[in-house]
Scaffold this motif. Structure first.
Motif, PDB file in Angstrom:
ATOM      1  N   ALA A   1      43.640  10.031 -32.575  1.00 19.47           N
ATOM      2  CA  ALA A   1      43.423   8.799 -32.829  1.00 19.47           C
ATOM      3  C   ALA A   1      44.363   8.494 -34.000  1.00 19.47           C
ATOM      4  O   ALA A   1      45.091   7.608 -33.950  1.00 19.47           O
ATOM      5  N   LEU A   2      44.669   9.502 -34.815  1.00 17.49           N
ATOM      6  CA  LEU A   2      45.517   9.158 -35.849  1.00 17.49           C
ATOM      7  C   LEU A   2      46.996   9.381 -35.375  1.00 17.49           C
ATOM      8  O   LEU A   2      47.761   8.709 -35.798  1.00 17.49           O
ATOM      9  N   LEU A   3      47.318  10.217 -34.437  1.00 19.48           N
ATOM     10  CA  LEU A   3      48.545  10.452 -33.812  1.00 19.48           C
ATOM     11  C   LEU A   3      49.035   8.901 -32.926  1.00 19.48           C
ATOM     12  O   LEU A   3      49.932   8.451 -33.172  1.00 19.48           O
TER      13      LEU A   3
ATOM     14  N   VAL B   1      62.819  15.013 -31.958  1.00 19.69           N
ATOM     15  CA  VAL B   1      63.092  15.075 -33.277  1.00 19.69           C
ATOM     16  C   VAL B   1      61.608  15.713 -33.740  1.00 19.69           C
ATOM     17  O   VAL B   1      61.552  16.619 -34.712  1.00 19.69           O
ATOM     18  N   PHE B   2      60.390  15.411 -33.165  1.00 16.02           N
ATOM     19  CA  PHE B   2      59.171  16.132 -33.722  1.00 16.02           C
ATOM     20  C   PHE B   2      59.056  17.508 -32.941  1.00 16.02           C
ATOM     21  O   PHE B   2      57.931  18.090 -33.541  1.00 16.02           O
ATOM     22  N   SER B   3      59.788  17.848 -32.225  1.00 25.63           N
ATOM     23  CA  SER B   3      59.834  19.444 -31.789  1.00 25.63           C
ATOM     24  C   SER B   3      60.192  20.075 -32.847  1.00 25.63           C
ATOM     25  O   SER B   3      59.987  21.369 -32.697  1.00 25.63           O
ATOM     26  N   LEU B   4      61.046  19.793 -33.840  1.00 24.83           N
ATOM     27  CA  LEU B   4      61.230  20.685 -34.880  1.00 24.83           C
ATOM     28  C   LEU B   4      60.380  20.810 -35.825  1.00 24.83           C
ATOM     29  O   LEU B   4      59.376  19.610 -36.098  1.00 24.83           O
TER      30      LEU B   4
ATOM     31  N   LEU C   1      50.019  15.951 -35.787  1.00 22.37           N
ATOM     32  CA  LEU C   1      50.441  17.083 -34.958  1.00 22.37           C
ATOM     33  C   LEU C   1      50.058  18.182 -35.779  1.00 22.37           C
ATOM     34  O   LEU C   1      49.763  19.241 -35.274  1.00 22.37           O
ATOM     35  N   HIS C   2      50.572  18.447 -37.165  1.00 20.01           N
ATOM     36  CA  HIS C   2      50.193  19.565 -37.874  1.00 20.01           C
ATOM     37  C   HIS C   2      48.716  20.134 -37.558  1.00 20.01           C
ATOM     38  O   HIS C   2      48.297  21.133 -37.520  1.00 20.01           O
ATOM     39  N   GLN C   3      47.730  18.852 -37.780  1.00 21.36           N
ATOM     40  CA  GLN C   3      46.322  19.331 -37.979  1.00 21.36           C
ATOM     41  C   GLN C   3      45.861  19.699 -36.341  1.00 21.36           C
ATOM     42  O   GLN C   3      45.009  20.583 -36.272  1.00 21.36           O
ATOM     43  N   LEU C   4      46.477  19.086 -35.383  1.00 16.33           N
ATOM     44  CA  LEU C   4      46.270  19.522 -34.266  1.00 16.33           C
ATOM     45  C   LEU C   4      46.440  20.766 -33.635  1.00 16.33           C
ATOM     46  O   LEU C   4      45.835  21.730 -33.243  1.00 16.33           O
ATOM     47  N   LEU C   5      47.804  21.200 -34.116  1.00 17.20           N
ATOM     48  CA  LEU C   5      48.255  22.650 -34.076  1.00 17.20           C
ATOM     49  C   LEU C   5      47.049  23.643 -34.600  1.00 17.20           C
ATOM     50  O   LEU C   5      46.686  24.764 -33.890  1.00 17.20           O
ATOM     51  N   ASP C   6      46.758  23.492 -35.937  1.00 15.74           N
ATOM     52  CA  ASP C   6      45.657  24.228 -36.582  1.00 15.74           C
ATOM     53  C   ASP C   6      44.435  24.287 -35.895  1.00 15.74           C
ATOM     54  O   ASP C   6      43.744  25.405 -35.644  1.00 15.74           O
ATOM     55  N   LEU C   7      43.838  23.051 -35.539  1.00  7.96           N
ATOM     56  CA  LEU C   7      42.562  22.996 -34.800  1.00  7.96           C
ATOM     57  C   LEU C   7      42.792  23.709 -33.516  1.00  7.96           C
ATOM     58  O   LEU C   7      41.987  24.538 -33.122  1.00  7.96           O
ATOM     59  N   LEU C   8      43.830  23.462 -32.696  1.00 11.12           N
ATOM     60  CA  LEU C   8      43.900  24.243 -31.225  1.00 11.12           C
ATOM     61  C   LEU C   8      44.176  25.585 -31.315  1.00 11.12           C
ATOM     62  O   LEU C   8      43.612  26.646 -30.521  1.00 11.12           O
ATOM     63  N   GLN C   9      44.698  26.219 -32.451  1.00  8.63           N
ATOM     64  CA  GLN C   9      44.901  27.668 -32.732  1.00  8.63           C
ATOM     65  C   GLN C   9      43.553  28.342 -33.063  1.00  8.63           C
ATOM     66  O   GLN C   9      43.624  29.458 -32.517  1.00  8.63           O
TER      67      GLN C   9
ATOM     68  N   LEU D   1      53.703  14.490 -27.078  1.00  6.47           N
ATOM     69  CA  LEU D   1      53.470  15.323 -28.468  1.00  6.47           C
ATOM     70  C   LEU D   1      52.090  16.192 -28.465  1.00  6.47           C
ATOM     71  O   LEU D   1      51.927  17.223 -28.870  1.00  6.47           O
ATOM     72  N   LEU D   2      51.165  15.664 -27.742  1.00  6.07           N
ATOM     73  CA  LEU D   2      49.844  16.213 -27.663  1.00  6.07           C
ATOM     74  C   LEU D   2      49.803  17.275 -26.760  1.00  6.07           C
ATOM     75  O   LEU D   2      49.452  18.486 -26.989  1.00  6.07           O
ATOM     76  N   ILE D   3      50.615  17.039 -25.623  1.00  3.82           N
ATOM     77  CA  ILE D   3      51.232  18.243 -24.587  1.00  3.82           C
ATOM     78  C   ILE D   3      51.644  19.560 -25.259  1.00  3.82           C
ATOM     79  O   ILE D   3      51.530  20.396 -25.069  1.00  3.82           O
ATOM     80  N   MET D   4      52.521  19.005 -26.105  1.00  2.00           N
ATOM     81  CA  MET D   4      53.391  20.114 -26.802  1.00  2.00           C
ATOM     82  C   MET D   4      52.298  20.918 -27.903  1.00  2.00           C
ATOM     83  O   MET D   4      52.610  22.166 -27.632  1.00  2.00           O
ATOM     84  N   SER D   5      51.594  20.348 -28.349  1.00  2.00           N
ATOM     85  CA  SER D   5      50.470  21.034 -29.189  1.00  2.00           C
ATOM     86  C   SER D   5      49.848  21.838 -28.196  1.00  2.00           C
ATOM     87  O   SER D   5      49.436  23.058 -28.704  1.00  2.00           O
ATOM     88  N   LEU D   6      49.127  21.422 -27.000  1.00  2.00           N
ATOM     89  CA  LEU D   6      48.284  22.120 -26.020  1.00  2.00           C
ATOM     90  C   LEU D   6      49.278  23.309 -25.639  1.00  2.00           C
ATOM     91  O   LEU D   6      48.832  24.757 -25.620  1.00  2.00           O
ATOM     92  N   ALA D   7      50.620  23.291 -25.477  1.00  2.00           N
ATOM     93  CA  ALA D   7      51.371  24.219 -24.876  1.00  2.00           C
ATOM     94  C   ALA D   7      51.628  25.196 -25.906  1.00  2.00           C
ATOM     95  O   ALA D   7      51.835  26.542 -25.752  1.00  2.00           O
TER      96      ALA D   7
END
Length: 553
Positions: free
Chosen positions: A15-17, A102-105, A147-155, A196-202
């Protein structure tokens, strides 16, 4: 942390994204929206410029849906041809992939700084462009943070059996992944956020690369559905040509990509071992390849769309010209007569706005005010149509009388359109501000405002009659109304200051709002007088060049 709590965290970060994406889009639209629409409209002359315009506008807006709605509106109104409109959509599809790149960086560390700078800019004057750009900065910061929080959570939960089972079903069913991606994007109204969410999952290995690519295909499908549903709600099927054409190109591209998903997937993984970057590259490559595939065949595609969605008789649209016959331009006297008839419809539309504004002031009905503001669109479109029609007449075919009459028609239309702008941008917002802040006007103030509104409506009817009769006597009566209005405003202001000295119930905000409404009405009346009275008085020699008395300084 329990799995239900994890789902709440996941939903919150998503939702924040989405909210960050929304802030970026609305900030850019508020800061540059009218100019972007103007640029897009002027660049639709041919398919090459239209493609670049669609690409550039969407790069700034980061919403191919918003661009699609603008292009659909241009095409539905007959302002642009179908081929350039379709080309603009191909450019929009490519433009929306840039922010994903850009956000992939690895720039998550910039999130706090972006939010800080954005808040400092946002707290400036709310009417300034700096305020809107601050909204953009805050949105970008929130997107990076989410995105940063999603990466940490999914990790932390990438090996959770329940999550693996939930997402494992799409690994063997690419079509299911496409449908899921399309559904998410349709619901979110943002392919950028979903990709961007799919990128986090991948990136965390929650979904394999091929499944991530299929989800991206679904995101591209979902973003093509929204303009079809939102921009084509009218009865005319021709209004659905652009969004349907965009959907057809997406469906064809998705079908080809699904057939070749395995070799494409192997190529992308070889090209970019990082799964998140591979998803971003695939998203861009898909849209570039689709644009390259369909750009040469936009002509046949447009003809197919015209056969599928033929023109039909339009309903009674108040903004659609009725008397501007293209064939009559060969006979100027007939063309000018038709333009004059069309211009009288501007007076009818303005009277409708004034009546609606009066009811809104009296009843405080916000819905009535919102409906009244839509009348300004009718004035704008009719005025544009009249100007375009008259300027298309060969000036060599016009005599001196015809030139004079054409200038009078243009002046009448321009002044009424400007009067509508005052109602839309000043009077109604001031009235809405009174309701929003709970400011109460005294009964005497309310009666004075309603009396002036009645006088405005009467003056408008006189102006419409004068426009057709060109009677100097009526012109003098209407011109005198400017003096009457000026005196009425001055007297109402003096009475108001007297009430301020004797009453403590009138707040400073209510006082300023009342004076603003008086000035708005005076300005509207000035446009009405200038529309019809001044041309007649000037022609008869009864109009002074200046109100300043002659004599020594």
């Amino acid at each position: 942390m329990t799995f239900p709590a994890t789902l709440v965290d996941l939903a919150g970060f998503i939702a924040l994204l989405l909210w960050g994406t929304h802030m970026v889009q609305t900030g850019v639209q508020r800061a540059f929206g009218p100019r972007l629409k103007s640029i897009l409209g002027h660049a639709m002359g041919d398919r090459f410029r239209a493609f670049l315009a669609g690409f550039g506008v969407t790069t700034l807006l980061q919403s191919s849906t918003a661009t699609g709605l603008m292009v659909t509106g241009f095409a539905a109104e007959g302002l642009v041809d179908l081929v350039p409109a379709l080309a603009a959509m191909l450019g929009a599809n490519v433009g929306t992939t840039l922010i994903v790149q850009v956000f992939s960086l690895d720039i998550a560390a910039l999130a706090p700084a972006l939010v800080l700078v954005g808040v400092l800019m946002f707290r400036r004057d709310s009417s300034s462009q700096t305020h809107d750009l601050g909204r953009v900065m805050i949105g970008l910061g929130l997107m990076l943070l989410a995105l940063h929080q999603l990466l940490d959570l999914l990790q932390d939960y990438e090996d959770a059996p329940s999550l693996r089972i939930l997402l494992g079903s799409i690994s063997t069913l690419p079509l299911l992944a496409v449908l899921i991606g399309a559904g998410l994007t349709w619901a979110a109204h943002s392919s950028v956020a979903v990709v961007l969410l799919i990128m986090s999952l991948a990136a965390n290995g929650v979904v394999p690369p091929n499944s991530a690519f299929a989800l991206v295909l679904g995101a591209n499908l979902g973003t093509a559905i929204n303009p079809l549903l939102e921009g084509a709600s009218g009865a005319d099927p021709a209004a659905r040509r652009v969004p349907l054409g965009n959907l057809i190109t997406r469906l064809a591209g998705i079908a080809i990509a699904l057939v070749a998903l395995q070799p494409i997937g192997r190529f992308m993984v070889t090209l970019q071992p990082d799964n998140a970057l591979a998803v971003a590259y695939f998203h861009t490559l898909f849209n570039v390849a689709t644009a390259a595939l369909f750009f040469p065949v936009l002509g046949p595609l447009s003809r197919l769309l015209c056969r599928l969605l033929p023109d039909q008789a339009a309903a009674d649209d108040p903004s659609r010209p009725r008397y501007l016959d293209p064939a009559a331009r060969e006979t100027p006297i007939v063309a000018l007569g038709g333009a004059a008839r069309e211009t009288l419809r501007l007076a009818d539309a303005l009277e409708t706005m004034l009546s609606g504004a009066r009811e809104g002031l009296q009843s405080g009905d916000r819905r009535q005010m919102a409906e009244t503001r839509r009348g300004d669109d009718v004035l704008d479109r009719l005025n544009l149509a009249i100007k375009s029609y008259l300027t298309s007449i060969d000036p060599d075919e016009l005599g001196p009388h015809d030139h004079r009459r054409m200038n009078e028609i243009l002046a009448f239309a321009m002044n009424l359109e400007q009067a509508g702008d005052v109602i839309d941008r000043q009077l109604l917002p001031h009235a809405a501000k009174r309701l929003k802040r709970g400011l109460a006007l005294q009964p005497a103030q309310q009666d004075e405002l309603l009396t002036l509104m009645d006088r405005l409506i009467a003056n408008l009817r006189t102006a419409a009659s004068l426009f057709m009769t060109e009677d100097p006597r009526a012109a003098r009566l209407l011109a005198d109304e400017k003096v009457v209005f000026r005196d009425a405003e001055a007297n109402a202001t003096q009475r108001h200051f007297g009430r301020l000295r004797t009453s403590s119930l009138i707040t400073a905000q209510a006082s300023a709002l009342y004076l603003d409404l008086l000035r708005d009405m005076k300005q509207i009346n000035s446009h009405i007088v200038a529309a019809a009275a001044y041309p007649v008085l000037e022609r008869s020699g009864a109009l002074l060049a200046s109100r300043v008395a002659e004599g020594p300084a």
